[in-house]
Design an enzyme around this catalytic site. Structure first.
Site, PDB file in Angstrom:
ATOM      1  N   TYR A   1      29.515  41.527  30.231  1.00  0.00           N
ATOM      2  CA  TYR A   1      30.558  40.975  29.352  1.00  0.00           C
ATOM      3  C   TYR A   1      31.918  41.606  29.611  1.00  0.00           C
ATOM      4  O   TYR A   1      32.045  42.572  30.342  1.00  0.00           O
ATOM      5  CB  TYR A   1      30.167  40.997  27.885  1.00  0.00           C
ATOM      6  CG  TYR A   1      29.805  42.295  27.206  1.00  0.00           C
ATOM      7  CD1 TYR A   1      30.113  43.547  27.705  1.00  0.00           C
ATOM      8  CD2 TYR A   1      29.127  42.243  25.975  1.00  0.00           C
ATOM      9  CE1 TYR A   1      29.776  44.698  27.026  1.00  0.00           C
ATOM     10  CE2 TYR A   1      28.790  43.390  25.283  1.00  0.00           C
ATOM     11  CZ  TYR A   1      29.116  44.615  25.805  1.00  0.00           C
ATOM     12  OH  TYR A   1      28.781  45.752  25.122  1.00  0.00           O
ATOM     13  N   GLU A   2      32.946  41.000  29.002  1.00  0.00           N
ATOM     14  CA  GLU A   2      34.350  41.354  29.248  1.00  0.00           C
ATOM     15  C   GLU A   2      34.739  41.201  30.716  1.00  0.00           C
ATOM     16  O   GLU A   2      35.551  41.961  31.240  1.00  0.00           O
ATOM     17  CB  GLU A   2      34.648  42.779  28.765  1.00  0.00           C
ATOM     18  CG  GLU A   2      34.448  42.979  27.283  1.00  0.00           C
ATOM     19  CD  GLU A   2      35.247  42.019  26.435  1.00  0.00           C
ATOM     20  OE1 GLU A   2      36.318  41.551  26.889  1.00  0.00           O
ATOM     21  OE2 GLU A   2      34.808  41.716  25.318  1.00  0.00           O
ATOM     22  N   GLY A   3      34.175  40.201  31.373  1.00  0.00           N
ATOM     23  CA  GLY A   3      34.431  39.972  32.790  1.00  0.00           C
ATOM     24  C   GLY A   3      33.396  40.695  33.613  1.00  0.00           C
ATOM     25  O   GLY A   3      33.336  41.930  33.611  1.00  0.00           O
TER      26      GLY A   3
END
Length: 590
Positions: free
Chosen positions: A441-443
């Site tokens: 997550y978050e890229g």
């Protein structure tokens, strides 16, 4: 095992001996002498008590119970509401927040360690808090005064929470594909319609309201990322006097059933003509949201460090007690049937790898936190600009390398337990499951690698990376620097590789994607070498003051340079293999 002990001695070493935080904070006029190392120590001690006594005992039970969804209502595990109230009452959610709206205004260099304690003791719980802190940052930086005054005080106080609503079923990393729509209303508000997925803390029972930051497109917006706007959409409408009114037109359609962080509610959020307000300028929402996303990326990196440290603590305790076979050099525990496994070389290899990577990651988080503080509070424009450049360069490294090595460390911790590491009661398998999401997550970490190499290194012609390497070389030129030669050799290799990729990417754009992950790892190991050199140099200078502690630092630094930094040789060889071999196999042959 739910015990957790905050690494306060190691944190104090970084703040005091390595980075001289007290002098840095004293140079910031906005802090006005309100923070020194003694105050910081007291703050961290309280955070450690909260993590060890309140949050850690809920980690396993929260994992087993999980967040529950029924008819749109999400219930957090037993004890979470009370723990969140305790956490909020301590002012921790607004720890770095704007004092003008009730925040404490503490530096990020200090906050990174509070966040590590959160993730080390209970990653699922941590996510509810850090999302509110990150959203507050975006609101404070980009919203109008009316919205800031109306929403920030209650978010900082933990009366309300916040979420970040980006991803949609058909649009993950490529946010330009989002379909959520915003229609302007006569009163200046907007009607928001669409579905968002993977929304951490999108619905829960911890607070009386949840403030969603939602990416959406206006009817006349340009195509792609340039047409995205950011909106503040409350779960419950807030009247002019701050009181709560009717429920907004939004709902939680379901929560995900996940591999880990099971006590964190990961929601599908439906916005059915919900009322919201524009944050910042129209069609510039992605830049505004990145204020929050970059904060969260550092926090996610810290999740890797926190989980790894917790795994290390448990593994060390087990390795000192578990008896298996005799040491290869002869019996150690002569009064027992076998020796503790910590005397076996392979177990020591795993423990030292965990220790070196975790302490290197903690040092990098501290360094980036300091750069964020300088970018915000630095006295001169040049200071702020240089620090901002350094943060932009290192954010993808911090997010990806700390989480990749965090998983590696947690797997080592599990392996040290043997079969018991696969059993729930010891807690090691939960650490592996909980830390795994941090690479996604978050890229995803692959996207972070592309960002580092494509945008941050090649995008500016290498200026940012050259500036960072110059800083490392200045350190190496100082007197009494530990591991100088190995550090400079590593810097030279990173510089050579950077130029090699730049030369070939000009002719074949596939080279960037083919080399990016190995390049980010190489960059990470060189960065850790810089920080371990700084730590070893500080340890050598203070050795007489605490021989046991500082000699352990020197020994760990030696292990890093002898056994971990050489990994860059294999990474360099891999990425120099180029892109062509990735395309020899036809798509139909997979």
């Amino acid at each position: 095992m739910n015990s957790y002990k905050a690494p306060l001695r190691d944190i104090n070493f970084l703040l005091t001996d390595v980075f001289n935080a007290g002098a840095l904070w004293a140079s910031f006029p906005k802090l006005e002498g309100s923070l020194d190392e003694a105050i910081a120590g007291a703050v961290l001690e309280e955070a450690g008590k909260l993590a060890g006594e309140v949050l850690a005992p809920l980690n396993r039970s929260g994992d087993e119970e999980g967040a529950q969804w029924r008819d749109g209502v999400v219930t957090t595990p037993s004890g979470f509401r009370e723990a969140f109230a305790t956490y909020a009452d301590g002012g921790w959610i607004g720890f770095t927040g704007n004092p003008a709206f009730g925040g404490l205004g503490m530096p990020k260099m200090l906050a990174v360690h509070v966040e590590e304690m959160l993730h080390g003791s209970n990653s699922s719980f941590a996510l509810y808090s850090v999302l509110s802190s990150g959203a507050s940052l975006a609101i404070d930086a980009h919203a109008c005064e009316e919205l800031k005054t109306k929403y920030l005080p209650n978010i900082y106080a933990g009366v309300w929470a916040a979420s970040m609503c980006l991803t949609e079923p058909h649009a993950g990393t490529d946010l330009g594909l989002i379909r959520t729509r915003a229609e302007s209303q006569a009163d200046g508000s907007y009607r928001i319609s669409g579905t968002k997925i993977f929304i951490t803390g999108g619905e829960h029972d911890l607070t009386e309201n949840i403030i969603h930051l939602v990416l959406a497109k206006l009817p006349d917006a340009p195509a792609g990322p340039k047409g995205i706007s950011l909106f503040l959409v409350p779960k419950v409408m807030v009247a002019a006097d701050g009181s709560l009114g009717e429920r907004n037109a939004l709902s939680c359609g379901s929560i995900e059933h996940k591999m880990g962080i099971k006590a964190s509610a990961t929601c599908v959020m439906n916005f059915d003509g919900a009322t919201g307000w524009l944050v910042g300028e129209a069609n510039k929402g992605l830049a505004a949201m990145f204020t929050m996303m970059n904060y969260e990326r550092l926090t996610v990196g810290i999740q890797g460090v926190g989980c790894a440290h917790a795994s290390y603590q448990t593994a060390v305790a087990y390795a000192k007690e578990r008896l298996q076979s005799r040491s290869p050099s002869g019996a150690i525990a002569v009064d027992k049937v076998a020796d503790p496994i910590i005397h076996h070389p392979d177990v020591r290899r795993m423990l030292l790898t965990m220790k070196a990577l975790t302490e290197g990651g903690r040092a990098l988080a501290t360094y980036v936190g300091a750069q964020l503080d300088i970018a915000k509070h630095g006295v001169t424009r040049e200071q702020r600009a240089e620090a901002d450049t350094r943060v932009a360069l290192l954010t993808p490294v911090t997010k990806a390398f700390l989480t990749d090595t965090g998983l590696e460390s947690c797997v080592h911790g599990q392996q040290i337990f043997g079969g018991h590491g696969y059993i729930r009661e010891w807690g090691q398998e939960q650490r592996v499951r909980d830390v795994r999401i941090a690479q996604i997550y978050e890229g995803t970490n692959g996207i972070q690698a592309l960002d580092l190499l494509g945008r941050k290194v090649l995008g500016d012609g290498g200026k940012a990376v050259d500036g960072f390497l110059s800083e490392i070389r200045r350190h190496a030129a100082e007197p009494h620097v530990e591991h100088r030669d190995a550090l400079l050799a590593a810097v030279n290799e990173l510089e050579d590789v950077s130029r090699w990729i730049a030369d070939r990417a000009a002719a074949d754009p596939r080279q960037v994607g083919a080399a990016s992950v190995e390049y980010l790892h190489l960059f990470g190991y060189v960065t850790y070498a810089y920080l371990w050199s700084k730590m070893a140099s500080a340890a050598q200078a203070n050795l007489a003051a605490d021989p046991d502690f500082y000699s352990a630092k020197l020994a760990t630094a030696n292990f890093y340079f002898e056994r971990l930094l050489p990994r860059i040789e294999g990474l360099s060889a891999c990425l120099r293999g180029g892109a062509a071999c990735l395309y020899e196999l036809a798509t139909e042959q997979f």
